[in-house]
Enzyme design. Structure first.
Site, PDB file in Angstrom:
ATOM      1  N   HIS A  70       0.868  -1.190   0.000  1.00 38.15           N
ATOM      2  CA  HIS A  70       0.000   0.000   0.000  1.00 38.15           C
ATOM      3  C   HIS A  70       0.896   1.229   0.000  1.00 38.15           C
ATOM      4  O   HIS A  70       1.398   1.646   1.023  1.00 38.15           O
ATOM      5  CB  HIS A  70      -0.894  -0.008   1.251  1.00 38.15           C
ATOM      6  CG  HIS A  70      -2.167  -0.724   1.020  1.00 38.15           C
ATOM      7  ND1 HIS A  70      -3.386  -0.141   1.174  1.00 38.15           N
ATOM      8  CD2 HIS A  70      -2.396  -1.977   0.574  1.00 38.15           C
ATOM      9  CE1 HIS A  70      -4.329  -1.000   0.866  1.00 38.15           C
ATOM     10  NE2 HIS A  70      -3.755  -2.146   0.509  1.00 38.15           N
ATOM     11  N   GLU A 192     -11.062 -13.550  12.488  1.00 37.23           N
ATOM     12  CA  GLU A 192     -12.024 -14.107  13.451  1.00 37.23           C
ATOM     13  C   GLU A 192     -11.877 -15.624  13.534  1.00 37.23           C
ATOM     14  O   GLU A 192     -11.501 -16.284  12.583  1.00 37.23           O
ATOM     15  CB  GLU A 192     -13.464 -13.800  13.014  1.00 37.23           C
ATOM     16  CG  GLU A 192     -13.811 -12.335  12.936  1.00 37.23           C
ATOM     17  CD  GLU A 192     -13.018 -11.641  11.848  1.00 37.23           C
ATOM     18  OE1 GLU A 192     -12.480 -10.566  12.132  1.00 37.23           O
ATOM     19  OE2 GLU A 192     -12.905 -12.181  10.727  1.00 37.23           O
ATOM     20  N   ASN A 234     -12.287 -13.039   0.692  1.00 32.73           N
ATOM     21  CA  ASN A 234     -12.286 -14.409   1.198  1.00 32.73           C
ATOM     22  C   ASN A 234     -13.609 -14.633   1.914  1.00 32.73           C
ATOM     23  O   ASN A 234     -14.250 -13.677   2.345  1.00 32.73           O
ATOM     24  CB  ASN A 234     -11.145 -14.606   2.211  1.00 32.73           C
ATOM     25  CG  ASN A 234     -11.274 -13.666   3.388  1.00 32.73           C
ATOM     26  OD1 ASN A 234     -10.898 -12.504   3.289  1.00 32.73           O
ATOM     27  ND2 ASN A 234     -11.873 -14.137   4.497  1.00 32.73           N
TER      28      ASN A 234
HETATM   29  N1  LIG Z   1     -11.755  -9.130  10.121  1.00 28.57           N
HETATM   30  C1  LIG Z   1     -11.484  -9.534   8.870  1.00 28.57           C
HETATM   31  N2  LIG Z   1     -10.869  -8.668   8.044  1.00 28.57           N
HETATM   32  C2  LIG Z   1     -10.592  -9.097   6.807  1.00 28.57           C
HETATM   33  N3  LIG Z   1      -9.988  -8.438   5.790  1.00 28.57           N
HETATM   34  C3  LIG Z   1      -9.958  -9.278   4.765  1.00 28.57           C
HETATM   35  I1  LIG Z   1      -9.139  -8.780   2.955  1.00 28.57           I
HETATM   36  N4  LIG Z   1     -10.511 -10.469   5.052  1.00 28.57           N
HETATM   37  C4  LIG Z   1     -10.922 -10.372   6.350  1.00 28.57           C
HETATM   38  C5  LIG Z   1     -11.579 -11.273   7.237  1.00 28.57           C
HETATM   39  O1  LIG Z   1     -11.894 -12.429   6.926  1.00 28.57           O
HETATM   40  N5  LIG Z   1     -11.837 -10.800   8.491  1.00 28.57           N
END
Ligand SMILES: Nc1nc2[nH]c(I)nc2c(=O)[nH]1
Length: 270
Positions: A70, A192, A234
């Site tokens: 980034h 999580e 995802n």
């Molecule tokens: N908390 C959380 N933040 C994310 N950012 C991304 I890209 N994928 C995720 C995810 O699965 N959980």
């Protein structure tokens, strides 16, 4: 960073940042601001003509982003409708533990440059199993699980229609296939557990992430109209059978870039 001084006035620092942006870009006023999250980086190149690119570190209150890849830049973009977009590629995440003032500084600065619309984009995990990696979704509301707020003192601010229904309708008129969902901001930086994803689902969440909610509250405090969009990179833990990988997340973002950048390019001039 001047925002690390607890006695500092974050709004004064946002004004200073806005003045610096005006000086360095030669642009008096910006109409719309975008924060580009994971997977949205390409949008800046196609929404219009970038007339100035600043290093975020040269603007008071901003810092080098923690996420690799980034590039910490702030860009002034001339849109085809002759409006000006401020494109912030330098988000500070809550998990960096620099405090909530640093997390929302970009929004306050955008407002101080004159922007009336704040587009917050991010990469996130999806709870709806009809979504696949690479799906962009509109944020309809949020669950703020950070137990924190950018508001200080007795600033009781209404958050109904925080993610503008009007702007969501415009986005859906451009791409009727766009779904929407409730965004759950976790503190992170860990992903999580499957149980926490089920907790978010039971509470009405459809998206899990680590940004955006606090920025949206600050944007509302600044009187901005907000559009939030997540790129589902995802499926959240436990929703999909294979474990999360950061590489999969980055790849899904790359694959979707063309489509979501084109979508943003149409939304910003709608
Ligand atoms: N908390 C959380 N933040 C994310 N950012 C991304 I890209 N994928 C995720 C995810 O699965 N959980």
């Amino acid at each position: 960073n001047p925002l690390d001084d607890p006695t500092a006035d974050p709004f004064a620092i946002a004004q200073l940042a806005a003045a610096t942006i005006t000086d360095l870009t030669g642009v008096e006023k910006h109409d719309i601001a975008l924060t580009l999250g994971s997977g949205w980086g390409k949008a800046a190149d196609i929404i219009g003509e970038t007339t100035a690119t600043l290093a975020a570190a040269d603007v008071p209150g901003f810092s080098k982003p923690a996420l690799e890849g980034h590039v910490g830049t702030i860009r002034s973009v001339l849109l085809p409708n002759n409006k000006r977009a401020l494109v912030i590629g330098a988000r500070t995440h809550y998990y960096e533990n620099h405090g909530v003032r640093r997390v929302v500084h970009s929004v306050r600065t955008a407002a101080a440059t004159g922007a009336k619309t704040m587009i917050l984009t991010n990469g996130a995990g999806g709870i709806k199993d009809t979504w696949t990696p690479g799906t962009p979704v509109l944020i309809s509301d949020h669950l703020n699980l950070t137990a924190d707020s950018p508001l200080e003192g007795a600033t009781f601010i209404d958050l109904t229609d925080l993610y503008s229904k009007r702007l969501r309708a415009i986005a859906q008129s451009i791409d009727p296939s766009l779904d929407e969902g409730v965004y759950t901001q976790f503190r992170g930086p860990h992903y999580e557990t499957p149980a926490e994803v089920q907790m978010a689902k039971i509470m009405g969440g459809h998206i899990v992430g680590m940004s955006t909610a606090l920025e949206a509250i600050a944007a509302r405090q600044a009187g901005m109209e907000i559009l939030g969009m997540s790129l589902i990179t995802n499926l959240a833990a436990g929703i999909q059978t294979t474990p999360l990988s950061h590489e999969e997340v980055l790849q899904a973002g790359k694959d979707a870039e063309e489509q979501i950048s084109a979508l943003l390019a149409q939304i910003v001039i709608a």
